[in-house]
Design an enzyme around this catalytic site. Structure first.
Site, mmCIF file in Angstrom:
data_model
loop_
_atom_site.group_PDB
_atom_site.id
_atom_site.type_symbol
_atom_site.label_atom_id
_atom_site.label_comp_id
_atom_site.label_asym_id
_atom_site.label_seq_id
_atom_site.Cartn_x
_atom_site.Cartn_y
_atom_site.Cartn_z
ATOM 1 C CG HIS A 202 -5.687 4.298 2.043
ATOM 2 N ND1 HIS A 202 -6.894 4.080 2.668
ATOM 3 C CD2 HIS A 202 -5.374 3.155 1.408
ATOM 4 C CE1 HIS A 202 -7.276 2.832 2.411
ATOM 5 N NE2 HIS A 202 -6.370 2.262 1.648
ATOM 6 C CG ASP A 276 -3.556 -2.417 5.146
ATOM 7 O OD1 ASP A 276 -3.781 -2.692 3.952
ATOM 8 O OD2 ASP A 276 -4.318 -1.727 5.831
#
Length: 498
Positions: A202, A276
């Site tokens: 992230h 993702d």
């Protein structure tokens, strides 16, 4: 007949936030109407998009999340020409995103089941699937097929079934099969395997420096196991694996060599590839030009593009660069998935009611199966005698109020100084490794000192990866690991004590 752009739009699954402003809801409605996207991925709120639902400092009204989500699904479906594929990332059930809904054990907990693990994990997948289906969701971005071999991994940890590749392969497939049985889509992630990384994708790009042989015996094994058994969806993670793409540090999620040549070619995957989240820093920071990242992801071989921040530009760019044939192939895959999951037969949904009694019963049976003595042994007679003689002490850490566990223990405890034995109960504040899982230094020091000066039994309610901060396990007479702080787990621990 749909145009090329309309077909490309079916590949996009941008984020929908339950707790958001009305302006943002209207903007998403316009996106559905004008760009004709094919899918939405639901999150709790913007503050928590990449996190799981846990003690968030958010200044917003978070009540009635489930009702709001169902209302939004109906609202967005009503303005879409082709019914939308509704997705969510709910690894341990709806509760990962939506409060006051059934929560199931983490993967690491299910990995500790001692009997019939495959059967129970499939049952958990099935129940989770039914909850999601009832709430209008078609596809769950779970389970993790990552092998958690790096205990300092900042992002996988409790989300993995463990550090044994064979076990992870079997349990990830069992979870997938359970959801499929509930007629919900599921997907193995994060290909090629995010378990042995030390960077959170992230925030940055993890690089996995392993040879092909090492990867095949560990990271890739659960994916190959699933592919050999007909798994239909795989999510590709944002991590670089140089051994799979000629030594380059390209994120797997945008590498044609990794997705098209290796996953589809060498490993024989015929299903649908999911990217993702495309807003994650591991990739988003490298493509400042809107639409370029979306094109790279599509060209690499992703069929469903999640959490794109530049849908319009992405559709435009893919339309200019992709051939009709490529677009048709991907469009067909998405439409086949929609048919298979009943998306095209959409009817407005109502707020589901959960069978909490059945859920509690399942949790009880699971807890009896995973709560265990992981070090030393419990001498029931000795403890019983100590308790009667008033020589048993008790300390509880990291709880703001008296736990259910301490209420269930009906011993008369005495002050630590007069004791021969001490029960130490630790409620680990966080299941993520940041700041020693949220445990304070002073308390950790106290626990270590106690274990060295008295005969202690440690009862650990939480992520077992946090045990390393509590001192040497051999310093304790015994260690009971409960894995979660569920009431059912607390109850299961009392069954191991006199």
């Amino acid at each position: 007949m749909l145009s090329k752009k309309q077909k490309i739009a079916q590949c996009f699954s941008p984020a929908a936030f339950v707790h958001d402003t009305e302006e943002n809801h209207q903007e998403l409605e316009r996106l559905i109407q004008e760009e004709e996207i094919g899918s939405l991925t639901f999150f709790h709120s913007r503050h928590s998009a990449a996190a799981n639902f846990e003690s968030r400092a958010e200044v917003l009204d978070v009540s009635g999340t489930l009702e709001k989500m169902v209302q939004l699904i109906n609202r967005f479906q009503a303005v879409s020409k082709v019914p939308l594929l509704i997705c969510i990332d709910a690894e341990y059930g709806l509760a990962m995103r939506i409060e006051n809904t059934p929560q199931y054990p983490f993967a690491i907990t299910l990995g500790a089941l001692q009997q019939d693990a495959d059967k129970w994990v499939e049952e958990v997948g099935f129940r989770m699937g039914l909850d999601l289906k009832g709430a209008g969701i078609h596809l769950n971005f779970a389970p993790c097929a990552d092998v958690n071999t790096n205990p300092n991994n900042p992002v996988i940890g409790y989300r993995s079934f463990g550090n044994d590749a064979e076990k992870v392969a079997q349990l990830a497939f069992a979870s997938y099969s359970g959801m499929k049985k509930a007629r919900i889509g599921a997907c193995l992630k994060h290909f090629p395997g995010h378990g042995d990384t030390a960077v959170d994708s992230h925030l940055g790009l993890p690089v996995l420096h392993k040879s092909l042989e090492e990867l095949e015996s560990e990271e890739l094994l659960p994916f190959q196991y699933g592919i050999d058994r007909g798994v239909e969806l795989i999510m590709v993670g944002h991590l670089a694996v140089p051994a799979l793409c000629g030594g380059k540090e390209t994120p797997a999620s945008i590498s044609r060599e990794i997705i098209t040549d290796f996953l589809k070619g060498k490993m024989g995957f015929k299903g649908l590839v999911v990217s993702d989240a495309l807003n994650m820093k591991a990739v988003a920071n490298h493509f400042p030009e809107p639409g370029e990242l979306e094109w790279r992801a599509f060209h690499a071989g992703n069929d469903l593009l999640c959490f794109s921040d530049h849908v319009k530009e992405g559709i435009q760019k893919i339309s200019l660069k992709a051939s009709e044939e490529e677009v048709d192939m991907v469009f067909q895959k998405i439409m086949d998935l929609k048919k298979q999951l009943g998306v095209l037969d959409y009817m407005p949904i109502s707020v589901p009611k959960f069978d909490w009694k059945a859920h509690h019963q399942l949790q009880k049976e699971l807890a009896r199966n995973y709560v265990s003595v992981i070090s030393g042994k419990i001498d029931i007679d000795k403890l019983s005698d100590l308790a009667k003689a008033g020589k048993l002490g008790f300390r509880e850490y990291f709880t703001s109020q008296k736990s259910r566990f301490s209420e269930m223990l009906d011993y008369e405890f005495v002050g630590i100084d007069q004791t021969e034995n001490v029960l130490i109960s630790v409620f680990v504040p966080s299941h993520k490794p940041l700041n020693k899982f949220g445990m304070g230094e002073a308390e950790l020091e106290e626990i270590k000192n106690l274990s060295q000066s008295k005969s202690c039994i440690l009862i650990h309610f939480g992520n077992p990866l946090a045990l390393k901060y509590l001192g040497e396990l051999n310093d304790f007479e015994a260690v009971i690991c409960a894995f979660q702080n569920f009431e059912e787990a607390q109850e299961a621990v009392t069954n191991l004590l006199p």
